[in-house]
Design a protein around this motif. Structure first.
Motif, PDB file in Angstrom:
ATOM      1  N   ASP A   1    -106.868 -28.417  78.317  1.00  0.00           N
ATOM      2  CA  ASP A   1    -105.507 -28.628  78.793  1.00  0.00           C
ATOM      3  C   ASP A   1    -105.373 -28.216  80.251  1.00  0.00           C
ATOM      4  OD1 ASP A   1    -102.441 -27.696  79.094  1.00  0.00           O
ATOM      5  OD2 ASP A   1    -102.628 -29.178  77.490  1.00  0.00           O
ATOM      6  N   GLY A   2    -104.698 -29.051  81.027  1.00  0.00           N
ATOM      7  CA  GLY A   2    -104.542 -28.788  82.456  1.00  0.00           C
ATOM      8  C   GLY A   2    -103.753 -27.544  82.782  1.00  0.00           C
ATOM      9  N   SER A   3    -103.016 -26.999  81.798  1.00  0.00           N
ATOM     10  CA  SER A   3    -102.215 -25.802  82.046  1.00  0.00           C
ATOM     11  C   SER A   3    -103.068 -24.588  82.412  1.00  0.00           C
ATOM     12  CB  SER A   3    -101.372 -25.470  80.812  1.00  0.00           C
ATOM     13  OG  SER A   3    -102.209 -25.197  79.692  1.00  0.00           O
ATOM     14  N   LEU A   4    -104.362 -24.636  82.109  1.00  0.00           N
ATOM     15  CA  LEU A   4    -105.251 -23.519  82.440  1.00  0.00           C
ATOM     16  C   LEU A   4    -105.472 -23.372  83.940  1.00  0.00           C
ATOM     17  CD1 LEU A   4    -108.077 -23.814  79.726  1.00  0.00           C
ATOM     18  CD2 LEU A   4    -106.046 -22.356  79.709  1.00  0.00           C
ATOM     19  N   PHE A   5    -105.149 -24.397  84.722  1.00  0.00           N
ATOM     20  CA  PHE A   5    -105.515 -24.415  86.136  1.00  0.00           C
ATOM     21  C   PHE A   5    -104.350 -24.055  87.065  1.00  0.00           C
ATOM     22  CE2 PHE A   5    -108.190 -27.842  84.095  1.00  0.00           C
ATOM     23  CZ  PHE A   5    -109.303 -27.029  83.936  1.00  0.00           C
ATOM     24  N   ARG A   6    -103.382 -23.365  86.554  1.00  0.00           N
ATOM     25  CA  ARG A   6    -102.178 -23.037  87.320  1.00  0.00           C
ATOM     26  C   ARG A   6    -102.482 -22.248  88.597  1.00  0.00           C
ATOM     27  NH1 ARG A   6     -96.797 -22.748  85.802  1.00  0.00           N
ATOM     28  NH2 ARG A   6     -97.383 -23.264  83.660  1.00  0.00           N
ATOM     29  N   ASP A   7    -103.536 -21.439  88.606  1.00  0.00           N
ATOM     30  CA  ASP A   7    -103.827 -20.569  89.753  1.00  0.00           C
ATOM     31  C   ASP A   7    -104.535 -21.297  90.893  1.00  0.00           C
ATOM     32  OD1 ASP A   7    -102.688 -18.484  88.379  1.00  0.00           O
ATOM     33  OD2 ASP A   7    -104.587 -17.647  87.692  1.00  0.00           O
ATOM     34  N   PHE A   8    -104.847 -22.585  90.698  1.00  0.00           N
ATOM     35  CA  PHE A   8    -105.565 -23.338  91.724  1.00  0.00           C
ATOM     36  C   PHE A   8    -104.630 -24.312  92.429  1.00  0.00           C
ATOM     37  CE2 PHE A   8    -108.736 -22.046  88.622  1.00  0.00           C
ATOM     38  CZ  PHE A   8    -109.721 -21.511  89.439  1.00  0.00           C
TER      39      PHE A   8
END
Length: 436
Positions: A259-266
């Motif tokens: 899920d793309g939600s894991l990449f919030r810090d990038f």
């Protein structure tokens, strides 16, 4: 004045001198010839560089332009046709012309560099020549392995490559490799994460990891990220919501979904794996992108417009994407119609799938079609007979089915009914053991 910028791994930051790169003669003639299973390349190693340390390079004081490429699949054969000539043209002509015109600071190669884990000589040589041209032009290269690559082979000699500005990630070993460059807006951090499977992450972060989602989540939870600075993740995975084509491998039951939600810090996620250029929507500011392939690798891509993905990265939160057209040496097209109409067309070198709608199969059809299209890859019929038998529909859809779907279809045709849950569970475990 040029600013120094560090290459970081984990939390270590160390210094060294700037490598000397000559553009006046081939790097092959400058010194050491280093032959390895991936490719041979020439490196001049700084004598003062300590073992285990990383280097300091120099970048210009300007906003960062980055060319995002992925899925070169060097050495690929499509319907028994070698595409190496087309790949050479697209890299050594089209891509280098774009680099000369747009002058990016860095080139991202986000996995599936080769089509096979043990690449052939032609593919290895092409990659070596392409990297040499990038080094001559003083471009940074940020490269990871994809699921088609052998990460151990591709990353062999990666410490030597750093001396020439090529940062080639090794297999995941419990921490994500990090490269930092700097421009007038501050530091820009690249996190290099090759293709991972849950099994390769469990030994570092727990045996309870059972999915790609859990594996990625655990990796990123243990990755120190400064959210105030600009951060780019380079990885090679399937992100939920993306559109596949026929030319990609499909995992069992969608277990490879992340899920793309894991990449919030990038700020930007530079993906490889899928062959159609696309952005993945997330409800926050991160741009998540597959650049797609530069060439069409399946007939499901015949109507796609292939593009280069060029990023202009300024202050945090300010990323512009420019898509620039790619012109291939040969196109890959589909013709559907009668043989009579086809024979009136001008001959061409494009790779072709021909679907004839004639009700009767005419004599010498294959030879007659090849006079017009010598690079004919596939010939089939779509008429009342094939539609009755379901042949055309199966031919179009079979490559889009997962291994589990193919097994269900085969079982149904052989036994006149569906397999039960226990049988599916046994097969799923076997496929997971084979594909990971």
């Amino acid at each position: 004045m040029a600013q120094e910028v560090a290459h970081l791994i984990g939390s270590e930051e160390v210094t060294g001198s700037t490598p000397v790169i000559s553009s006046e003669k081939s790097l092959r003639n400058q010194g050491l010839h280093f032959l390895c299973p991936v490719f041979y390349f020439v490196w001049r190693i700084d004598k003062n560089r300590k073992k285990g340390y990383v280097r300091i390079d120099q970048v210009k004081e300007q906003a960062m332009k980055i060319l995002h490429l992925s899925d070169l699949h060097l050495g690929k054969r499509l319907n028994e046709f070698s595409l190496i000539e087309d790949q050479r043209y697209i890299l050594m002509e089209e891509t280098l012309r774009l680099i000369e015109r747009k002058n990016p600071e860095a080139v991202i190669l986000a996995g599936d560099i080769f089509d096979k884990s043990i690449a052939g000589l032609e593919a290895i040589t092409l990659l070596e020549e392409f990297l040499e041209e990038l080094v001559i032009r003083e471009k940074k290269v940020l490269m990871i392995a994809g699921n088609h690559d052998s990460v151990e082979r591709l990353s062999f000699g990666s410490s030597f490559m750093q001396a020439k500005g090529i940062y080639n990630a090794k297999a995941y070993g419990g921490r994500v490799e990090k490269v930092s460059l700097q421009d007038e807006y501050g530091k820009l951090h690249f996190y290099l994460l090759p293709f991972i499977k849950p099994v390769s992450v469990r030994r570092f972060w727990g045996e309870d990891i059972g999915s790609y989602q859990q594996a990625m989540q655990r990796i990123l939870e243990n990755c120190s990220i400064n959210k105030e600075e600009r951060n780019i993740l380079i990885t090679h995975q399937f992100i939920t919501g993306a559109s596949r084509t026929e030319s990609e491998e499909i995992s069992v039951g969608g277990t490879d979904n992340i899920d793309g939600s894991l990449f919030r810090d990038f700020d930007y996620v530079a993906l490889g794996h899928l062959h159609r250029a696309q952005n993945i929507y997330v409800p926050f500011d991160t741009m998540i992108r597959y650049p797609g392939t530069l060439l069409k690798y399946s007939f499901s891509e015949s109507t796609d417009d292939k593009t280069f993905s060029l990023l202009d990265i300024r202050e945090k939160g300010n990323i512009e994407l420019e898509e620039l057209p790619v012109k291939a040496l040969r196109d890959l097209r589909v013709y559907k119609g009668s043989l009579a109409n086809l024979l009136q067309e001008e001959s061409g070198e494009d790779y072709m799938e021909v679907i004839l709608t004639d009700e009767e199969q005419l004599p010498d059809t294959l030879a007659r079609v090849r006079k017009i299209y010598p690079n004919l890859m596939r010939l089939s019929y779509d008429n009342r007979r094939t539609r009755t038998l379901g042949i055309e529909e199966k031919a179009e859809n079979i490559e889009q089915l997962s291994p589990m779907d193919l097994f269900r279809q085969f079982y149904r045709e052989q036994n006149g009914g569906d397999c039960n849950g226990e049988q599916e569970g046994i097969l799923r475990n076997l496929i997971e053991e084979i594909w990971g």
